[in-house]
Design an enzyme around this catalytic site. Structure first.
Site, PDB file in Angstrom:
ATOM      1  N   SER A 102       0.855  -1.197   0.000  1.00 53.10           N
ATOM      2  CA  SER A 102       0.000   0.000   0.000  1.00 53.10           C
ATOM      3  C   SER A 102       0.883   1.237   0.000  1.00 53.10           C
ATOM      4  O   SER A 102       2.064   1.172   0.369  1.00 53.10           O
ATOM      5  CB  SER A 102      -0.847   0.011   1.279  1.00 53.10           C
ATOM      6  OG  SER A 102      -1.533   1.240   1.426  1.00 53.10           O
ATOM      7  N   TYR A 142      -1.664  -0.232  10.884  1.00 55.23           N
ATOM      8  CA  TYR A 142      -1.868  -0.624   9.484  1.00 55.23           C
ATOM      9  C   TYR A 142      -0.630  -0.248   8.660  1.00 55.23           C
ATOM     10  O   TYR A 142      -0.117  -1.064   7.885  1.00 55.23           O
ATOM     11  CB  TYR A 142      -3.128   0.035   8.913  1.00 55.23           C
ATOM     12  CG  TYR A 142      -3.361  -0.319   7.455  1.00 55.23           C
ATOM     13  CD1 TYR A 142      -3.703  -1.617   7.087  1.00 55.23           C
ATOM     14  CD2 TYR A 142      -3.203   0.636   6.445  1.00 55.23           C
ATOM     15  CE1 TYR A 142      -3.897  -1.956   5.744  1.00 55.23           C
ATOM     16  CE2 TYR A 142      -3.391   0.309   5.104  1.00 55.23           C
ATOM     17  CZ  TYR A 142      -3.741  -0.988   4.759  1.00 55.23           C
ATOM     18  OH  TYR A 142      -3.919  -1.323   3.438  1.00 55.23           O
TER      19      TYR A 142
END
Ligand code: NDP
Ligand code: 8X3
Length: 250
Positions: free
Chosen positions: A139, A152
């Site tokens: 990501s 995260y």
């Protein structure tokens, strides 16, 4: 005999779009996720000639992953050429001191340990087949950090590091390793992150055109269709309206 791609997190978002696109391009599929019904619905919509195997497993459960992979017929294992480590999630978004242990565990177990468990089961198969390609879906949160992203972001930074390490460890086995780092894309991701709060999830993508799952599938196709001697090591992909992890056009 077909060429098989193994996709984790195939029941929605990037994984489902990738399954559809690769099937259209002539690949056969191994689809892993926890929601069996969603996987069956996906398979119903595939081209008739596509051979698809559904593996219902939680990537956090190492023995379930290993048994699911071991249940595949030999002709699938023998022609497995691509693994897309896509299953992942964010749970919660807020200051580190307000973080919930259960949310942290879910992200670490899924995004990091799950990716390792699946890779451990698949790498020997790719080695035996003499070549292969692993794409780890990381990501922009694995390149930068943003407010409230803490754990995260840490898991996706770890995926980025693992992609680089895996590339070194597997180079002598002709196994390509790609790190794919998308920015904000409208899928079920934010609904999961905000624990079913659809309104909050929708607000993440309002006021600009975010990426959609098809954009990531098409990028995966580009990555996986390079000639044998070419590997895309790392690719970051964002909406035109996103300049960095937390900067969006007004
Ligand atoms: P979705 O929520 O739409 O899809 C996530 C997929 O992961 C689902 O198929 C889900 O299936 C699967 N999954 C989650 N946990 C597990 C588990 N424990 N075991 C097996 N499968 C699991 O989100 P996206 O498609 O957007 O996300 C795909 C990947 O892309 C994730 O790794 C995410 O972190 C990453 N990403 C997402 C971005 C975005 O903005 N959307 C941007 C950058 C990266 P099921 O629930 O059926 O098990
Ligand atoms: C998902 C995209 O920017 O919300 O990985 O972290 S972001």
């Amino acid at each position: 005999m077909g060429k098989f791609i193994f996709i984790t997190g195939a029941s929605s978002g990037f994984g489902a779009a990738t399954a559809h696109l690769f099937a259209e391009k002539g690949y056969d599929l191994v689809l892993m996720a926890r929601r069996e019904q969603k996987l069956h619905e996906l398979v119903q919509k595939l081209p008739k000639q596509t051979e698809a195997h559904i593996l219902v497993a939680d990537v956090c459960d190492q023995s379930a992953v290993a048994s699911a992979v071991a249940s595949l017929p030999n002709h699938v294992l023998d022609s497995l050429s691509i693994l897309v480590n896509n299953a992942g999630l964010a749970v919660g978004k807020g200051s580190i001191d307000h973080g919930l242990i259960d949310d942290w565990d879910r992200m670490i177990d899924t995004n990091l340990k799950g990716l390792l468990y699946v890779s451990q089961s698949i790498i020997p198969i790719l080695k035996a087949n003499g070549s292969g390609h692993i794409v780890n879906v990381a990501s922009i949160a694995g390149k930068e950090v943003y407010p409230g992203g803490n754990v995260y972001c840490a898991t996706k930074h770890a995926v980025d590091a693992l992609s680089r390490s895996m590339r070194i460890d597997l180079v002598n086995h002709k196994i390509k390793v790609t790190n794919l780092a998308p920015g904000a894309a409208e899928t079920e991701f934010s609904v999961v992150r905000f624990k079913g709060d659809e309104k909050k999830a929708k607000s993440v993508y309002s006021g600009y055109d975010p990426l959609v799952a098809k954009d990531i599938a098409e990028t995966l196709w580009f990555i996986c269709s390079r000639p044998k001697h070419v590997n895309v090591n790392d690719l970051t992909l964002m909406a035109t309206a996103q300049a960095s992890a937390a900067v969006f056009a007004d």
